[in-house]
Design an enzyme around this catalytic site. Sequence first.
Site, short mmCIF file in Angstrom:
data_model
loop_
_atom_site.label_atom_id
_atom_site.label_comp_id
_atom_site.label_asym_id
_atom_site.label_seq_id
_atom_site.Cartn_x
_atom_site.Cartn_y
_atom_site.Cartn_z
N TYR A 32 0.89 -1.28 0.10
CA TYR A 32 0.02 -0.04 -0.06
C TYR A 32 0.84 1.17 -0.15
O TYR A 32 1.98 1.03 0.16
CB TYR A 32 -0.98 -0.04 1.26
CG TYR A 32 -0.41 0.30 2.54
CD1 TYR A 32 0.40 -0.70 3.31
CD2 TYR A 32 -0.77 1.61 3.12
CE1 TYR A 32 0.99 -0.10 4.49
CE2 TYR A 32 -0.21 1.86 4.29
CZ TYR A 32 0.78 1.02 4.95
OH TYR A 32 1.33 1.03 6.51
N LYS A 150 6.27 -2.06 1.90
CA LYS A 150 5.59 -1.56 2.48
C LYS A 150 4.08 -2.21 2.38
O LYS A 150 3.08 -2.16 1.40
CB LYS A 150 4.85 -0.11 1.93
CG LYS A 150 4.10 0.68 2.97
CD LYS A 150 4.32 2.29 2.56
CE LYS A 150 3.10 3.15 3.27
NZ LYS A 150 3.40 2.92 4.74
N GLU A 182 12.16 2.33 13.95
CA GLU A 182 11.32 3.57 13.57
C GLU A 182 9.90 3.56 14.26
O GLU A 182 9.89 2.65 15.45
CB GLU A 182 10.77 3.22 12.15
CG GLU A 182 10.13 1.88 11.77
CD GLU A 182 9.96 1.77 10.30
OE1 GLU A 182 9.85 2.55 9.54
OE2 GLU A 182 9.88 0.58 9.98
N LEU A 206 11.28 1.14 7.10
CA LEU A 206 10.53 1.77 5.57
C LEU A 206 11.37 2.96 5.35
O LEU A 206 11.72 3.66 6.01
CB LEU A 206 9.16 2.28 6.06
CG LEU A 206 8.26 2.35 4.62
CD1 LEU A 206 7.92 1.01 3.99
CD2 LEU A 206 6.95 3.21 4.86
N1 PDD Z 1 2.97 5.02 7.45
N2 PDD Z 1 7.58 3.72 8.74
C1 PDD Z 1 6.56 3.00 8.83
C2 PDD Z 1 6.32 1.58 9.67
C3 PDD Z 1 5.41 3.59 8.23
O1 PDD Z 1 4.12 2.81 8.04
C4 PDD Z 1 5.37 4.73 7.58
C5 PDD Z 1 4.04 5.38 7.00
C6 PDD Z 1 6.43 5.49 7.65
C7 PDD Z 1 6.71 6.90 6.94
O2 PDD Z 1 6.66 6.72 5.51
P1 PDD Z 1 6.06 8.00 4.74
O3 PDD Z 1 7.04 9.09 4.98
O4 PDD Z 1 6.39 7.42 3.20
O5 PDD Z 1 4.73 8.08 4.90
C8 PDD Z 1 7.86 4.71 8.25
C9 PDD Z 1 1.60 5.42 6.54
C10 PDD Z 1 1.48 6.94 6.72
C11 PDD Z 1 0.64 4.51 7.17
O6 PDD Z 1 0.54 3.33 7.23
O7 PDD Z 1 -0.57 5.08 7.03
#
Ligand code: PDD
Length: 286
Positions: A32, A150, A182, A206
């Site tokens: 996703y 992801k 993270e 991620l």
């Molecule tokens: N999540 N680390 C994890 C485990 C994440 O699920 C996310 C993002 C990030 C940040 O990635 P980005 O900057 O590309 O959004 C880091 C999204 C927002 C979610 O699961 O809703």
Amino acid sequence: MRTVYLNGEYLPETEAKISIFDRAFLMADGVYEVTSVLGGKLIDFEGHIRRLERSLLELGMPKPDAFDELLDIHRELVSINRIDEGLVYLQVSRGNDGDRDFLYPDPEAARPTLVLFTQSKPGLSDNPAARRGFKIISTEDVRWGRRDIKTTQLLYPSMCKMMAKNAGCDDAWFIEDGFVTEGTSNNAFIVKDGRIVTRLLSNEILHGITRAAVLRFAKEVQMQVDERKFTIEEAKNADEAFVTSASTFVIPVVEIDGAMIGDGKSGPIATRLREIYIEESLKAAI
Ligand code: PDD
């Protein structure tokens, strides 16, 4: 009622249906992306699509038929649903060939399922949490070893967000061998003596699209950045801490496991990075 997208069709949300055999439902065999919308425009769109392509490749999952139309689909949904500030959620699963099996279905017999929907979030850019800051708990990272992909396997992050909520906090940071990996759904940063520290990219985290943009902007304004591991103890003794994600941009962290970070208020560097990120992203939004 929202209009959503499913495999080539724009439908009212109650009419969009997928099979009980869909592998995202049975096996979390799906990937996703979440892209934010400000002023009706998409933030960091290309970065999200590049990462989606990589996630698909790493899992040997075919690209959905409409892969090249994803920008139009995002824009259409934002427009139909009149999203000014909010999110577009996109999911691709391996689909199904009409039964449950651990083995992947033949890509000819099972086309990927593509789903997109919007979430309206008025106030996304003016989030009160950015002023008060997040309180964080730490918890062991027991996720699988390919966190760079992801995937929709989000049960453990969900559990940990619930744990944080039940502890009166906003979120949790994952710890592996004493080092912060993270956040449950964001990347983790600390600031010490003016230097920004965040874990280097690997399969353990991620590769955040917001992380990449924030580091680029930080370097552009001559802030010092160290990409290296840091321990939870180091984080507790930092001058500032913050998280980044598409759904929160940059949010300062003011408390970790009950320990106050700096003076317990949203830090100046995190606050400045949030301003720069929103300002620059708006300029580049499409
Ligand atoms: N999540 N680390 C994890 C485990 C994440 O699920 C996310 C993002 C990030 C940040 O990635 P980005 O900057 O590309 O959004 C880091 C999204 C927002 C979610 O699961 O809703």
